[in-house]
Structures are given as structure tokens and as C-alpha cells.
Design a protein around this motif. Structure first.
Motif, mmCIF file in Angstrom:
data_model
loop_
_atom_site.group_PDB
_atom_site.id
_atom_site.type_symbol
_atom_site.label_atom_id
_atom_site.label_comp_id
_atom_site.label_asym_id
_atom_site.label_seq_id
_atom_site.Cartn_x
_atom_site.Cartn_y
_atom_site.Cartn_z
ATOM 1 N N LEU A 130 0.816 -1.210 0.000
ATOM 2 C CA LEU A 130 0.000 0.000 0.000
ATOM 3 C C LEU A 130 0.846 1.256 0.000
ATOM 4 C CD1 LEU A 130 -2.872 -1.048 2.435
ATOM 5 C CD2 LEU A 130 -2.812 -1.144 -0.055
ATOM 6 N N GLU A 131 2.097 1.164 0.467
ATOM 7 C CA GLU A 131 2.971 2.329 0.447
ATOM 8 C C GLU A 131 3.334 2.744 -0.977
ATOM 9 O OE1 GLU A 131 6.192 1.269 2.996
ATOM 10 O OE2 GLU A 131 5.158 1.922 4.826
ATOM 11 N N LYS A 132 3.085 1.867 -1.948
ATOM 12 C CA LYS A 132 3.329 2.213 -3.348
ATOM 13 C C LYS A 132 2.238 3.112 -3.914
ATOM 14 C CE LYS A 132 5.852 -2.023 -4.600
ATOM 15 N NZ LYS A 132 5.876 -3.195 -5.525
ATOM 16 N N LEU A 133 1.109 3.196 -3.215
ATOM 17 C CA LEU A 133 0.015 4.026 -3.711
ATOM 18 C C LEU A 133 0.468 5.477 -3.881
ATOM 19 C CD1 LEU A 133 -3.053 2.746 -1.663
ATOM 20 C CD2 LEU A 133 -2.743 2.569 -4.133
ATOM 21 N N PRO A 134 0.185 6.087 -5.040
ATOM 22 C CA PRO A 134 0.605 7.469 -5.269
ATOM 23 C C PRO A 134 -0.365 8.499 -4.706
ATOM 24 C CG PRO A 134 -0.402 6.604 -7.244
ATOM 25 C CD PRO A 134 -0.414 5.478 -6.237
ATOM 26 N N VAL A 135 -1.332 8.050 -3.928
ATOM 27 C CA VAL A 135 -2.293 8.955 -3.288
ATOM 28 C C VAL A 135 -2.407 8.559 -1.826
ATOM 29 C CG1 VAL A 135 -3.632 9.573 -5.331
ATOM 30 C CG2 VAL A 135 -4.141 7.452 -4.133
ATOM 31 N N PRO A 136 -2.725 9.486 -0.948
ATOM 32 C CA PRO A 136 -2.763 9.175 0.486
ATOM 33 C C PRO A 136 -4.008 8.426 0.893
ATOM 34 C CG PRO A 136 -3.389 11.454 0.128
ATOM 35 C CD PRO A 136 -2.979 10.918 -1.217
ATOM 36 N N LEU A 137 -3.910 7.750 2.037
ATOM 37 C CA LEU A 137 -5.048 7.038 2.600
ATOM 38 C C LEU A 137 -5.724 7.897 3.666
ATOM 39 C CD1 LEU A 137 -3.513 3.472 3.059
ATOM 40 C CD2 LEU A 137 -4.762 4.380 1.105
ATOM 41 N N LEU A 138 -7.044 7.799 3.745
ATOM 42 C CA LEU A 138 -7.797 8.483 4.787
ATOM 43 C C LEU A 138 -7.680 7.665 6.065
ATOM 44 C CD1 LEU A 138 -9.077 9.280 1.933
ATOM 45 C CD2 LEU A 138 -11.043 10.029 3.251
ATOM 46 N N GLU A 139 -7.303 8.298 7.172
ATOM 47 C CA GLU A 139 -6.913 7.532 8.345
ATOM 48 C C GLU A 139 -7.750 7.772 9.596
ATOM 49 O OE1 GLU A 139 -2.761 7.767 9.042
ATOM 50 O OE2 GLU A 139 -2.226 7.230 6.996
ATOM 51 N N GLY A 140 -8.332 8.905 9.776
ATOM 52 C CA GLY A 140 -9.073 9.176 10.997
ATOM 53 C C GLY A 140 -9.631 10.584 10.937
ATOM 54 N N SER A 141 -10.060 11.130 12.065
ATOM 55 C CA SER A 141 -10.554 12.508 12.051
ATOM 56 C C SER A 141 -11.119 12.899 13.408
ATOM 57 C CB SER A 141 -11.658 12.712 10.998
ATOM 58 O OG SER A 141 -11.198 12.416 9.716
ATOM 59 N N ASN A 142 -11.261 14.203 13.611
ATOM 60 C CA ASN A 142 -12.010 14.756 14.742
ATOM 61 C C ASN A 142 -13.128 15.639 14.201
ATOM 62 O OD1 ASN A 142 -10.068 13.833 16.696
ATOM 63 N ND2 ASN A 142 -8.818 15.630 16.262
ATOM 64 N N ALA A 143 -14.222 15.675 14.895
ATOM 65 C CA ALA A 143 -15.265 16.660 14.618
ATOM 66 C C ALA A 143 -16.087 16.844 15.871
ATOM 67 C CB ALA A 143 -16.158 16.223 13.461
ATOM 68 N N TRP A 144 -16.452 18.085 16.136
ATOM 69 C CA TRP A 144 -17.379 18.333 17.230
ATOM 70 C C TRP A 144 -18.230 19.548 16.896
ATOM 71 C CZ3 TRP A 144 -12.054 18.907 17.782
ATOM 72 C CH2 TRP A 144 -11.566 20.184 18.057
ATOM 73 N N VAL A 145 -19.470 19.504 17.355
ATOM 74 C CA VAL A 145 -20.423 20.582 17.104
ATOM 75 C C VAL A 145 -21.032 20.958 18.448
ATOM 76 C CG1 VAL A 145 -22.320 21.364 15.659
ATOM 77 C CG2 VAL A 145 -20.939 19.401 14.922
ATOM 78 N N ILE A 146 -20.910 22.232 18.801
ATOM 79 C CA ILE A 146 -21.341 22.721 20.110
ATOM 80 C C ILE A 146 -22.619 23.529 19.946
ATOM 81 C CG2 ILE A 146 -20.635 24.008 22.161
ATOM 82 C CD1 ILE A 146 -17.733 23.702 21.259
ATOM 83 N N SER A 147 -23.607 23.235 20.741
ATOM 84 C CA SER A 147 -24.875 23.957 20.650
ATOM 85 C C SER A 147 -24.736 25.352 21.246
ATOM 86 C CB SER A 147 -25.978 23.186 21.377
ATOM 87 O OG SER A 147 -25.854 23.350 22.777
ATOM 88 N N GLY A 148 -25.727 26.183 20.958
ATOM 89 C CA GLY A 148 -25.700 27.560 21.439
ATOM 90 C C GLY A 148 -25.698 27.692 22.945
ATOM 91 N N SER A 149 -26.081 26.642 23.668
ATOM 92 C CA SER A 149 -26.093 26.699 25.134
ATOM 93 C C SER A 149 -24.681 26.774 25.713
ATOM 94 C CB SER A 149 -26.812 25.475 25.703
ATOM 95 O OG SER A 149 -26.114 24.277 25.382
ATOM 96 N N ARG A 150 -23.668 26.473 24.905
ATOM 97 C CA ARG A 150 -22.292 26.473 25.391
ATOM 98 C C ARG A 150 -21.394 27.454 24.620
ATOM 99 N NH1 ARG A 150 -20.921 22.756 29.001
ATOM 100 N NH2 ARG A 150 -22.311 20.974 29.381
ATOM 101 N N THR A 151 -21.989 28.367 23.849
ATOM 102 C CA THR A 151 -21.180 29.308 23.076
ATOM 103 C C THR A 151 -21.480 30.742 23.474
ATOM 104 O OG1 THR A 151 -22.787 29.504 21.261
ATOM 105 C CG2 THR A 151 -21.165 27.715 21.123
ATOM 106 N N LYS A 152 -20.514 31.599 23.266
ATOM 107 C CA LYS A 152 -20.660 33.014 23.600
ATOM 108 C C LYS A 152 -21.756 33.662 22.762
ATOM 109 C CE LYS A 152 -16.937 35.415 24.371
ATOM 110 N NZ LYS A 152 -15.670 36.182 24.210
#
Length: 798
Positions: free
Chosen positions: A238-260
Motif C-alpha cells: 500500500l505504500e506504493k500508492l501514489p495517493v494518500p489514505l484516509l486515516e481518521g478525524s475529529n469533529a465536534w459541534v457545540i450547541s448555542g447553550s455552550r457558546t458566547k
């Protein structure tokens, strides 16, 4: 001599002028007028300071045709690489070194599936998503026919063939494969189970452990969606692949009750292998009734991540287990059949032909059972494990993908329900769809088709293909999938970790991370209720790993400090380490070296060198380390090559001794000189960069970054014995948006928005990225037109 010097000087001048002329010839223009046949009306394209195109059209068809043209102009060679991976035609373009990877993809079935998906896509008829995709393909091909091709084609002596909808489905197939962790993990786990037994597996986290962090579910009553019933050798390949692999991620969404602001705050950073250009291409598209700022894959017209003025959508990897391996039982009376129970089923075959640059075409056979393709010929780990056929049962190739329809619907959604309905169309790969909107809603859906397995099935160990009870049963309805809609906690977050039990109490198996990132995110978000775009940046950029601190303290507790009096300073530094990865710290430098040798001394005698290296490349290493160190019944500590019974303390002490000796030779006798930045390198490789001296031209290097194992700002590297850690993946973008000011959202890419080496936007964001800074995602039309220095007008032509 003077005459010779004069001649040499003239030749040098000619060479310099030739090089400058070539660069000017290749340098892309971002202004002027062009004629594109098929346009209904004039399209204006404004390029901002960072080369992001802002496309203003009078119709959807014109907008997507313009996007296709601009996308090809900036990322055509990347598109070429991605479609060739997914279609199994790399060897035709790059030569015989890529033949094995083409054979692997053909055997797995991705090119065949792309054809089937494309046929199903066309069978839907004249849908809005087909019209948009057709317009995009037209734009791509107009650039291929009339534009200045990237220099990579010149260097390879190649020209691109026309782009097609089938190519688009091949690219979706490439993206789907990058999530297939089962191929890296299951053969290794099966080998451990067969050769070592359950006592050894008990010291690892093959499945999620109770101490790991779970994503809480919150099922709503208001949203209803349709119930859809119905090792090391491989790593090297797989290291021969000329394009990168998708490996993981972070995401979070905060409601208005916790934002300025009282409005939703949206955050996403997808973790993908570093490359030049980086994966995402940003584009902002406007036409009557539609306004969307998206992050696009090359060759795909719809943003996988992005926002309109009323909703925002991001993603992380779900990491669900959607691939099983069946070790088949051949029919004794017919070797071209397998047995399931008492019933015989045929082994079918098909011929595949791969064209190879400079060589004769290669024809090979792909054999399949009712479970899927037989993988032994293309996965050496499987071939070494058993002589019986092993079939890959993979959810992705079981039915045509509807990813293009889903992405179109998500981009054009006007309600949360429409996004939920679109998420239900995604059968594989598993994605966590993250959502926020102007109305104050926040949501997370685990989008995937989840199979019902028998309780006896271990999803990471090869199943007995002849056992009737081991066969996949049916599917859970989408309404059972993990999800959280407007939870009382005031936030949703995902970081590739295990979701809690489904509505019916099922822990769905997967290749989940331990949740250290999720835990930091959750603890930080719930610590205050006045988050804004500026304050949340500190969380997205954090490089603290609390579990590494606990591991280090435990390892120190296992040694006799009196044996290491000469190294008291570095051990003191490690003892008070808070888990951050600041570049001037020495504690991480010792920790990762010590951890590597601890695991190596414990495991290499059982797994062998290649098996151990394969283990380090799986999710299990990160997920198991804490449990491995502390499990009192851990049998790995004993070295099977000796007659004595080694203890945990002996192995950890020996690993420390080796580590200190190596670091002294590497960085000097004083641990004050063992700065983390000296052990870290970062480079964004180009497909041609493996060939020197092209690496000097195409690869992008930056200053050292705070590389880490599993912090929120995950800048990952492979644990190794050399003690030099090359950052191989990280956030492929960092997005933050406050719905109180949609036009004030920010982001950053690892390199730049252009894939053209001679563009000023090829690497103009690399320093911003390395230093943890952001730049705006412009959407205000007046600001864009006022500040833009480059405007391109696309006019209808013959």
C-alpha cells in the motif's frame, strides 16, 4: 580560455532563460477570459488570496461545468492518480512497479464495482445529481482538451484520457478502500489466535475495552429515516500508492447553550496521509438558490465537507467493521466448489487484463466464492497463514454506491431531516456525519449499512466458511445506527472511537481508537459555556496525550532508579511530563523510543520482525498499549527464545537501557540536547517525489511540528527503532465556523489549494498550518469581489 568562458557563459544564460521560460509557460493564470462550449451564460470566477475559487453562475449546470474546469486546472494530476488507483490502471501509466497494486485492487473488486455503480447511477435517469455530475465531467474534459497540462504528464511522457462518470465512481472506490482496516488487521489477529492462543490476545485490545471512551447516543423521536433491511507485506504494498489514505478525524459541534454567541459552533479536521498536493480542494459555488463552500476530492463535484449559509456538514471515519474473511472448505469431490453446511457452491472466475507501460499486457484470474473474491494470491499474509481459499466479504462491493446522490443531497439540503435521509443512502465506507445549523440543531449520524452477525462470530478472526451459523444474517435498519440529535450535553463529537450501544443494546464491532481524543474534546467542551471561534482553536491545536503520561509513569514505576543514576535528569523530566509535545521538550523523545523497545522486546519473539512491524501499523497498537503494560497476566513479557521466565520489570528495564544508549549516540550524552524537534521530520510527498531529484521539486517540507501519538491535533508517525519520526498524516484541514458569523469561518490546508507545482498557491499555506494559524473561508460577495486580485470570466463558446 576567455573564448571558452564566453561560450560557457552564453550556454549558461541560454539554460537559465530556458528554465525561466519553461516556468513561465507552466505557471497557471488566474485571470482573463475563456470560452467554454455548453455554457448557458457567463460565469465569473474570483480567486482569493489563497487561490480558492469563488464561482458565480446563473444556473446549476453552468456552475458545475465551471467547477469541473477549474478543479482540473488546479488538480488534474491528482485526479489522474486517484482514478487510476480506483480503476486498477496504475501500471499502465506509471510502469510495472505498480502491477501488484493493480492486481490487488482488481481482486478486491473495486474496478468491477465502479462499473456496476456507474450503470446503476445511469439507470436512475435524468436526476439532478446526474445533471450536475455530467456538467462537471464536461468542464474537466474541456480543460484536458484545451488547457495547459501539468508538468507531470510531460515528465512521464503521457497524456490524460477523457474523464468519465465511471472514473468518478472509481475515485469513490479509492476513497472507500482507504477505510478498509480489516485487510491490515484481521490476518494478523487470526495468526495470533491460531499460533499463540487466547491468553496472548487477552493482553491486547482486539475489541473495545471497558476503560475506553464511548460516544454517547441520543436517539430522537422526531427524525425518522427509512428502515433499510435487506501486515507488513500488505503495508509495503500500500505504500506504493501514489495517493494518500484516509486515516481518521475529529469533529465536534457545540450547541448555542455552550457558546458566547448563542449560536452553533462547528469544528472538523479530517486526518489523512500527508501528500503534495493535500487531499482537499476548496471551492465556493454560488448560483440562484444555492450557496455552498466545500472541500472536494479531485474528480468529485460535490463537497464531502462544507457549509451553506444555514447548515454545515463534516465527517470522521466511523471505523465500523464491514469486512469479514471466510476460510473456505473445498468440496473433496470438486475443487472448484466450496461447502457451506452440506450444500456445494461454485467457485467462479473472471479474467482481468492489466496494461503495463513498456511491457506486454498481463492477464490474470480472479476467483470468487459466494462470500467474495479469494484474496490469497494478492495478500501474502493470508497466503502464509493457510493454503485454503480465504474470501473477502466486504459490504462496499455488495451493492452499487449511492455516494454521489448522498453528497449532492447533503450539499443542497435545507433541513436536518434531508441530511439524515442522505446519510441513510451511504452503505459503505462507514462515516460519522456531523451536522450543525443556523436554527440551533446539532447532530451526529453513523452512516453505514451494518450487518447482523451471529454471536459466535469474531469479526477480526477468519470465520469458518463452511459453518452455516457463521454466515451474515441480514442488516440492521438505519434507525438502529449510532446517532445523537440535540443531546442534553450540548455537544456532539466523534474521534474514531467506539459508539455506545445501539437502540437495541448492540456494541457494533470495529477498528475504533481508544477515545483519548474524544475524552479531551468532551472534557474541554464541558468545562465552559462561552466558546467562540477564537477560544476553540486551542482545543483543535492541542497536542496533549494524558494516557501517554500514565504509561510513562507506569514504566518508571517498573524500574530500579538506582541502576540509572547517570540518567536521573531525563527520568525526572519524564516523571513530571504533562503529555504535551512541545518541540523543546525531551520527555517525548525518550518516551517513544522506550515504548518502542518495550513492545519490541516483548512481542518480536512471538510475532517475528515482520509481524511486529505489522502490529505497529494497526489500530491495535494505540488501543492496546495501556492495557498491554498494566495487564497482570500478560504472557508476552516472557522471551520464548530463552530458558528463563522474563518479567515485565526486566523487559521494561532492558528497553530503557537500550533507549538511553541509543539516544546518547544519536543526540549526545546530555539529555538537555534531546529536544523533540530533533527527532521529528515532516514532508508532504508528491507521487513523483520518490524519484530523486524530483523530490526537491515536488515535495513540500515544513518546520518541525508537535508530532504525537493520539492528541486532538493528531500529527501521526510510525513508532520505530531509529528514533526519527516522520510525520505521515495529520489534519487535512482545520475548519471552525460560528453560525453567528457564517461568513467569518476559518480554515487552513497543509500545503495549498493548487496542485500545480508552478502555482503560487502550491504551498502558500504550509507555514500557517505548521504554526497553528488559520485563514478565512470567504463567502461575502462584496468582500470577495473587492479584495480579489484575480478574476477569470468563462464565456459561452462554440
Amino acid at each position: 580560455m576567455k573564448k571558452l568562458a564566453s561560450i560557457l557563459g552564453a550556454l549558461l544564460l541560454i539554460l537559465v532563460l530556458g528554465v525561466l521560460g519553461f516556468i513561465l509557460w507552466q505557471t497557471p493564470s488566474y485571470k482573463g477570459e475563456l470560452q467554454l462550449s455548453g455554457l448557458g451564460n457567463e460565469v465569473e470566477v474570483y480567486f482569493d488570496k489563497f487561490g480558492v475559487p469563488h464561482i458565480y453562475a446563473q444556473s446549476e449546470a453552468d456552475a458545475y461545468q465551471a467547477l469541473g474546469y477549474i478543479h482540473a486546472k488546479e488538480r488534474l494530476f491528482q485526479l489522474e492518480m486517484m482514478r487510476r488507483v480506483g480503476s486498477g490502471t496504475l501500471a499502465e501509466f506509471l510502469g510495472p512497479d505498480l502491477l501488484e497494486i493493480d492486481q490487488f485492487f482488481h481482486t478486491l473488486g473495486i474496478p468491477k464495482h465502479a462499473k456496476e455503480s456507474n450503470a446503476a447511477f445511469l439507470a436512475q435517469g435524468d436526476t439532478p445529481w446526474k445533471r450536475a455530475a455530467d456538467a462537471y465531467v464536461t468542464g474537466v474534459n474541456q480543460f484536458i482538451e484545451n488547457g495547459q497540462l501539468p508538468v507531470e504528464y510531460l515528465l512521464l511522457g503521457e497524456k490524460p484520457r477523457p474523464y468519465t462518470l465511471e472514473d468518478m465512481h472509481s475515485i469513490i472506490g479509492y476513497m472507500s478502500f482507504t477505510f478498509a482496516m480489516g485487510l491490515k488487521t484481521d490476518p494478523l489477529v487470526t495468526k495470533m489466535a491460531r499460533e499463540l492462543g487466547p491468553d496472548y490476545l487477552a493482553s491486547l485490545s482486539v475489541q473495545t475495552l471497558p476503560e475506553h471512551h464511548f460516544i454517547p447516543n441520543h436517539y430522537p423521536d422526531s427524525l425518522k429515516t427509512e428502515n433499510l433491511l435487506v501486515t507488513s507485506e500488505l503495508t509495503a504494498l500500500l505504500e506504493k500508492l501514489p495517493v494518500p489514505l484516509l486515516e481518521g478525524s475529529n469533529a465536534w459541534v457545540i450547541s448555542g447553550s455552550r457558546t458566547k454567541s448563542g449560536q452553533v459552533l462547528f469544528n472538523n479536521d479530517t486526518h489523512i496521509g500527508f501528500a503534495s498536493p493535500s487531499v482537499w480542494f476548496e471551492a465556493h459555488v454560488e448560483y440562484p438558490g444555492f450557496s455552498f463552500y466545500g472541500n472536494h476530492l479531485a474528480g468529485v463535484p460535490f463537497g464531502l465537507v462544507g457549509h451553506s449559509r444555514h447548515h454545515s456538514v463534516g465527517l470522521t471515519m466511523f471505523e465500523n467493521d464491514d469486512q469479514d474473511f471466510f476460510e473456505e472448505k473445498l468440496n473433496p469431490s470438486n475443487p472448484n466448489e466450496i461447502l457451506i453446511g452440506e450444500q456445494a457452491f461454485p467457485i467462479t472466475s473472471r479474467k482481468e487484463t492489466i496494461h503495463v507501460k513498456g511491457k506486454d499486457p498481463v492477464e490474470f484470474e480472479v476467483r470468487e466464492t459466494v462470500h467474495g473474491p479469494i484474496m490469497n494470491p494478492v495478500v501474502k499474509e493470508i497466503a502464509a497463514l493457510t493454503q485454503n481459499p480465504v474470501s473477502s466479504w466486504w459490504v462496499y462491493i455488495l451493492e452499487p454506491t449511492k455516494a454521489l446522490e448522498a453528497l449532492y443531497q447533503i450539499n443542497h439540503a435545507e433541513t436536518m431531516q434531508q441530511v439524515a435521509d442522505a446519510a441513510a443512502l451511504i452503505h459503505a465506507p462507514g462515516l460519522n456525519i456531523m451536522y450543525g445549523d443556523k436554527a440551533g440543531n446539532i447532530a451526529w449520524w453513523a452512516a453505514a449499512k451494518l450487518p447482523i452477525r451471529a454471536e459466535k462470530v469474531h469479526s477480526k478472526i477468519f470465520a469458518d466458511g463452511s459453518d452455516l451459523e457463521s454466515q451474515p444474517k441480514s442488516w440492521y435498519p438505519f434507525t438502529e445506527n449510532p446517532q445523537s440529535i440535540n443531546p442534553p450535553s450540548g455537544f456532539v463529537a466523534s474521534a474514531n472511537n467506539q459508539p455506545d450501544t445501539t437502540r437495541s443494546g448492540i456494541f457494533f464491532p470495529g477498528y475504533y481508537y481508544p477515545g483519548e481524543r474524544w475524552n479531551r474534546i468532551a472534557k474541554t467542551i464541558t468545562s465552559r459555556e462561552d466558546w467562540d471561534l477564537e477560544s476553540i482553536q486551542s482545543l483543535q491545536l492541542e497536542t496533549i496525550n494524558e494516557v501517554s503520561v500514565a504509561n510513562a509513569k507506569f514504566m518508571i514505576s517498573q524500574i530500579d532508579r538506582r541502576q540509572f543514576e547517570d540518567n536521573a535528569q531525563i527520568l525526572d523530566d519524564l516523571a513530571i511530563w504533562e503529555g504535551n509535545h512541545a518541540l523543546k521538550l525531551s520527555a517525548p523523545t525518550l518516551y517513544y523510543k522506550w515504548l518502542y523497545h518495550t513492545l519490541r522486546l516483548a512481542m518480536e519473539d512471538e510475532l517475528g520482525k515482520e509481524g511486529f512491524e505489522a502490529y505497529l501499523q494497526t489500530f491495535m497498537m494505540i488501543r492496546s498499549t495501556r492495557h498491554f503494560l498494566t495487564h497482570e497476566e500478560n504472557r508476552w513479557w516472557d522471551n520464548r527464545a530463552t530458558d528463563v521466565l522474563e518479567s515485565r520489570a526486566e523487559i521494561i528495564s532492558e528497553a530503557l537501557k537500550i533507549s538511553l544508549e541509543e539516544l546518547s549516540k544519536q543526540f549526545g550524552d546530555s539529555s538537555r540536547d534531546w529536544d523533540w524537534e530533533k527527532a521529528v521530520t515532516i514532508e508532504h510527498p508528491h507521487p513523483l517525489g520518490a524519484q530523486k531529484p524530483l523530490d526537491k521539486i515536488f515535495n513540500v517540507k515544513t518546520d518541525a511540528v508537535e508530532a504525537n501519538e493520539e492528541a486532538v491535533n493528531k500529527l501521526a508517525f510510525k513508532l520505530n527503532g531509529e528514533g526519527i519520526y516522520k510525520v505521515i498524516s495529520g489534519p487535512a484541514m482545520r475548519i471552525i465556523m460560528d453560525f453567528a458569523d457564517v461568513e467569518g469561518s476559518v480554515s487552513v490546508l497543509p500545503t495549498g489549494n493548487s496542485g500545480n507545482r508552478f502555482s503560487k498557491h502550491y504551498a502558500d499555506q504550509k507555514e500557517l498550518y505548521a504554526k497553528g494559524k488559520y485563514r478565512p473561508q470567504l463567502m461575502n460577495e462584496e468582500t470577495i469581489k473587492e479584495k480579489s486580485e484575480n478574476k477569470m470570466v468563462l464565456k459561452p463558446g462554440n
